[in-house]
Every structure is written in structure tokens, then in C-alpha cells.
Design a protein around this motif. Structure first.
Motif, PDB file in Angstrom:
ATOM      1  N   THR A  41       0.856  -1.179   0.000  1.00 14.45           N
ATOM      2  CA  THR A  41       0.000   0.000   0.000  1.00 14.45           C
ATOM      3  C   THR A  41       0.894   1.231   0.000  1.00 14.45           C
ATOM      4  OG1 THR A  41      -0.091   0.228   2.411  1.00 14.45           O
ATOM      5  CG2 THR A  41      -1.754  -1.204   1.380  1.00 14.45           C
ATOM      6  N   VAL A  42       0.325   2.354  -0.345  1.00 14.10           N
ATOM      7  CA  VAL A  42       1.082   3.603  -0.363  1.00 14.10           C
ATOM      8  C   VAL A  42       1.625   3.894   1.037  1.00 14.10           C
ATOM      9  CG1 VAL A  42       0.915   6.095  -0.746  1.00 14.10           C
ATOM     10  CG2 VAL A  42      -0.210   4.533  -2.305  1.00 14.10           C
ATOM     11  N   GLU A  43       0.811   3.611   2.046  1.00 11.73           N
ATOM     12  CA  GLU A  43       1.237   3.871   3.421  1.00 11.73           C
ATOM     13  C   GLU A  43       2.404   2.973   3.824  1.00 11.73           C
ATOM     14  OE1 GLU A  43      -2.879   5.192   2.776  1.00 11.73           O
ATOM     15  OE2 GLU A  43      -1.926   3.260   2.471  1.00 11.73           O
ATOM     16  N   GLU A  44       2.342   1.694   3.448  1.00 15.61           N
ATOM     17  CA  GLU A  44       3.445   0.771   3.762  1.00 15.61           C
ATOM     18  C   GLU A  44       4.731   1.204   3.069  1.00 15.61           C
ATOM     19  OE1 GLU A  44       1.178  -3.525   4.305  1.00 15.61           O
ATOM     20  OE2 GLU A  44       1.508  -2.744   2.282  1.00 15.61           O
ATOM     21  N   LEU A  45       4.606   1.542   1.810  1.00 12.75           N
ATOM     22  CA  LEU A  45       5.778   1.957   1.047  1.00 12.75           C
ATOM     23  C   LEU A  45       6.364   3.246   1.616  1.00 12.75           C
ATOM     24  CD1 LEU A  45       7.556   1.232  -1.338  1.00 12.75           C
ATOM     25  CD2 LEU A  45       5.965   2.435  -2.821  1.00 12.75           C
ATOM     26  N   ALA A  46       5.511   4.199   1.942  1.00  8.28           N
ATOM     27  CA  ALA A  46       5.997   5.456   2.534  1.00  8.28           C
ATOM     28  C   ALA A  46       6.691   5.186   3.861  1.00  8.28           C
ATOM     29  CB  ALA A  46       4.830   6.433   2.729  1.00  8.28           C
ATOM     30  N   GLY A  47       6.107   4.327   4.701  1.00  8.33           N
ATOM     31  CA  GLY A  47       6.721   4.001   5.987  1.00  8.33           C
ATOM     32  C   GLY A  47       8.087   3.369   5.817  1.00  8.33           C
ATOM     33  N   ALA A  48       8.197   2.433   4.875  1.00  6.26           N
ATOM     34  CA  ALA A  48       9.481   1.775   4.632  1.00  6.26           C
ATOM     35  C   ALA A  48      10.519   2.776   4.130  1.00  6.26           C
ATOM     36  CB  ALA A  48       9.304   0.634   3.625  1.00  6.26           C
ATOM     37  N   LEU A  49      10.111   3.665   3.255  1.00  6.32           N
ATOM     38  CA  LEU A  49      11.043   4.663   2.731  1.00  6.32           C
ATOM     39  C   LEU A  49      11.479   5.648   3.809  1.00  6.32           C
ATOM     40  CD1 LEU A  49       9.452   5.336  -0.768  1.00  6.32           C
ATOM     41  CD2 LEU A  49      11.603   4.164  -0.288  1.00  6.32           C
ATOM     42  N   ILE A  50      10.571   5.972   4.720  1.00  4.25           N
ATOM     43  CA  ILE A  50      10.936   6.858   5.826  1.00  4.25           C
ATOM     44  C   ILE A  50      11.992   6.201   6.703  1.00  4.25           C
ATOM     45  CG2 ILE A  50      10.071   7.896   7.969  1.00  4.25           C
ATOM     46  CD1 ILE A  50       7.424   8.433   6.389  1.00  4.25           C
ATOM     47  N   VAL A  51      11.796   4.918   7.004  1.00  3.87           N
ATOM     48  CA  VAL A  51      12.787   4.193   7.811  1.00  3.87           C
ATOM     49  C   VAL A  51      14.131   4.182   7.083  1.00  3.87           C
ATOM     50  CG1 VAL A  51      13.433   1.925   8.721  1.00  3.87           C
ATOM     51  CG2 VAL A  51      11.109   2.779   9.043  1.00  3.87           C
ATOM     52  N   LEU A  52      14.100   3.926   5.792  1.00  2.00           N
ATOM     53  CA  LEU A  52      15.327   3.927   4.998  1.00  2.00           C
ATOM     54  C   LEU A  52      16.018   5.287   5.064  1.00  2.00           C
ATOM     55  CD1 LEU A  52      17.175   2.522   2.871  1.00  2.00           C
ATOM     56  CD2 LEU A  52      15.654   3.454   1.146  1.00  2.00           C
ATOM     57  N   ALA A  53      15.254   6.349   4.882  1.00  2.00           N
ATOM     58  CA  ALA A  53      15.827   7.694   4.879  1.00  2.00           C
ATOM     59  C   ALA A  53      16.386   8.071   6.250  1.00  2.00           C
ATOM     60  CB  ALA A  53      14.772   8.709   4.445  1.00  2.00           C
ATOM     61  N   GLU A  54      15.788   7.546   7.324  1.00  2.00           N
ATOM     62  CA  GLU A  54      16.236   7.880   8.679  1.00  2.00           C
ATOM     63  C   GLU A  54      17.412   7.025   9.142  1.00  2.00           C
ATOM     64  OE1 GLU A  54      12.640   7.353  10.925  1.00  2.00           O
ATOM     65  OE2 GLU A  54      11.918   9.377  10.475  1.00  2.00           O
ATOM     66  N   THR A  55      17.684   5.927   8.426  1.00  2.00           N
ATOM     67  CA  THR A  55      18.744   5.016   8.841  1.00  2.00           C
ATOM     68  C   THR A  55      20.108   5.622   8.567  1.00  2.00           C
ATOM     69  OG1 THR A  55      17.357   3.100   8.464  1.00  2.00           O
ATOM     70  CG2 THR A  55      19.718   2.708   8.520  1.00  2.00           C
ATOM     71  N   LYS A  56      20.902   5.711   9.621  1.00  2.00           N
ATOM     72  CA  LYS A  56      22.254   6.278   9.504  1.00  2.00           C
ATOM     73  C   LYS A  56      23.332   5.200   9.634  1.00  2.00           C
ATOM     74  CE  LYS A  56      20.543  10.424   9.349  1.00  2.00           C
ATOM     75  NZ  LYS A  56      19.906  10.683   8.083  1.00  2.00           N
ATOM     76  N   GLU A  57      22.928   3.979   9.993  1.00  3.78           N
ATOM     77  CA  GLU A  57      23.884   2.878  10.174  1.00  3.78           C
ATOM     78  C   GLU A  57      24.550   2.528   8.854  1.00  3.78           C
ATOM     79  OE1 GLU A  57      23.106  -0.966  12.214  1.00  3.78           O
ATOM     80  OE2 GLU A  57      21.501   0.210  13.156  1.00  3.78           O
ATOM     81  N   ALA A  58      25.836   2.722   8.811  1.00  4.42           N
ATOM     82  CA  ALA A  58      26.590   2.492   7.575  1.00  4.42           C
ATOM     83  C   ALA A  58      26.497   1.031   7.127  1.00  4.42           C
ATOM     84  CB  ALA A  58      28.049   2.891   7.754  1.00  4.42           C
ATOM     85  N   GLY A  59      26.514   0.099   8.072  1.00  3.33           N
ATOM     86  CA  GLY A  59      26.463  -1.324   7.725  1.00  3.33           C
ATOM     87  C   GLY A  59      25.170  -1.697   7.019  1.00  3.33           C
ATOM     88  N   LYS A  60      24.053  -1.199   7.534  1.00  3.94           N
ATOM     89  CA  LYS A  60      22.761  -1.483   6.902  1.00  3.94           C
ATOM     90  C   LYS A  60      22.693  -0.859   5.514  1.00  3.94           C
ATOM     91  CE  LYS A  60      19.605  -2.121  10.766  1.00  3.94           C
ATOM     92  NZ  LYS A  60      18.382  -1.627  11.423  1.00  3.94           N
ATOM     93  N   ARG A  61      23.129   0.373   5.418  1.00  2.00           N
ATOM     94  CA  ARG A  61      23.062   1.065   4.129  1.00  2.00           C
ATOM     95  C   ARG A  61      23.952   0.374   3.095  1.00  2.00           C
ATOM     96  NH1 ARG A  61      20.755   6.433   4.714  1.00  2.00           N
ATOM     97  NH2 ARG A  61      21.740   6.969   2.754  1.00  2.00           N
ATOM     98  N   GLU A  62      25.106  -0.102   3.554  1.00  2.00           N
ATOM     99  CA  GLU A  62      26.020  -0.820   2.664  1.00  2.00           C
ATOM    100  C   GLU A  62      25.390  -2.125   2.174  1.00  2.00           C
ATOM    101  OE1 GLU A  62      30.391  -2.585   3.295  1.00  2.00           O
ATOM    102  OE2 GLU A  62      30.132  -0.517   4.015  1.00  2.00           O
ATOM    103  N   ALA A  63      24.734  -2.845   3.091  1.00  2.00           N
ATOM    104  CA  ALA A  63      24.066  -4.104   2.721  1.00  2.00           C
ATOM    105  C   ALA A  63      22.952  -3.832   1.710  1.00  2.00           C
ATOM    106  CB  ALA A  63      23.517  -4.796   3.963  1.00  2.00           C
ATOM    107  N   TRP A  64      22.183  -2.764   1.935  1.00  2.00           N
ATOM    108  CA  TRP A  64      21.119  -2.416   0.991  1.00  2.00           C
ATOM    109  C   TRP A  64      21.705  -2.048  -0.368  1.00  2.00           C
ATOM    110  CZ3 TRP A  64      18.673   1.300   5.038  1.00  2.00           C
ATOM    111  CH2 TRP A  64      17.936   0.561   5.964  1.00  2.00           C
ATOM    112  N   ALA A  65      22.815  -1.335  -0.362  1.00  2.00           N
ATOM    113  CA  ALA A  65      23.454  -0.941  -1.621  1.00  2.00           C
ATOM    114  C   ALA A  65      23.931  -2.177  -2.396  1.00  2.00           C
ATOM    115  CB  ALA A  65      24.621   0.004  -1.356  1.00  2.00           C
TER     116      ALA A  65
END
Length: 110
Positions: A44-68
Motif C-alpha cells: 500500500t502507499v502507506e506501507e511503502l511510505a513508511g518503509a522509505l521513511i525508515v530507509l531515509a532515517e537510517t544512519k547505520e553504515a552497515g545497513k546502508r552498505e548491505a542495501w546498496a
């Protein structure tokens, strides 16, 4: 002595605004294509927005590297699949002049 023609700042500004609008439209289209290509359009739009907000707020380099890394793998798979389909549509590598492979488009959505 020649006089210089005055610059038309209004026309230049309009040209820049048109270019900015075009770039924004292209970015929105590419993001939409990315959402569909990843299967995220099933959320849903709400689920997708929530997931993107979490992604944008994540500062952990390890998580961001794994996602990349996962993103890179995703685009490499798409690129290989696209190249195979192009090759198959062209009738195989022997149908290409000199037996060369078609150039792959790479990551067309980002």
C-alpha cells in the motif's frame, strides 16, 4: 564601438525552469519504474511510505552498505536478463556484425 545586445533574463529563467521541470518529471517516472520493477508496487502507499521513511532515517553504515549491495545485485541481474533478451530477439550473437554482443543498458531506473 558595438553595443552588446541585452540578455533576456526572463527567457533564460523560463528555459531553466522548463529544464528543471523536465528533470523532475524524468526522476518521478524513473522512481515509479523502480517501484514496479522491484515488486514494491504490491505494498500500500502507506506501507511503502513508511518503509522509505525508515530507509531515509537510517544512519547505520552497515545497513546502508548491505542495501546498496542488494541494489547492485538487482541491477546486475536485470542487466544480464535484458542483454539475454536482446540477444535472443536478435537471433543470437552470430546475427550481430562481427559476432559482437549488444551493449547493455545498465541501470535504467536510477
Amino acid at each position: 564601438m558595438k553595443m552588446r545586445k541585452p540578455r533576456n533574463f526572463d527567457a533564460e529563467l523560463k528555459t531553466l525552469e522548463d529544464k528543471a521541470r523536465e528533470l523532475k518529471t524524468r526522476k518521478v517516472q524513473q522512481l515509479g519504474e523502480l517501484v514496479i520493477a522491484t515488486g514494491a508496487d504490491a505494498f500500500t502507499v502507506e506501507e511503502l511510505a513508511g518503509a522509505l521513511i525508515v530507509l531515509a532515517e537510517t544512519k547505520e553504515a552497515g545497513k546502508r552498505e548491505a542495501w546498496a549491495k542488494r541494489g547492485t545485485a538487482f541491477f546486475q541481474r536485470r542487466s544480464r536478463r535484458s542483454a539475454k533478451e536482446t540477444n535472443r530477439d536478435a537471433g543470437g550473437a552470430s546475427a550481430q556484425p562481427g559476432g559482437t554482443q549488444p551493449a547493455s543498458g545498465g541501470a535504467d531506473a536510477a
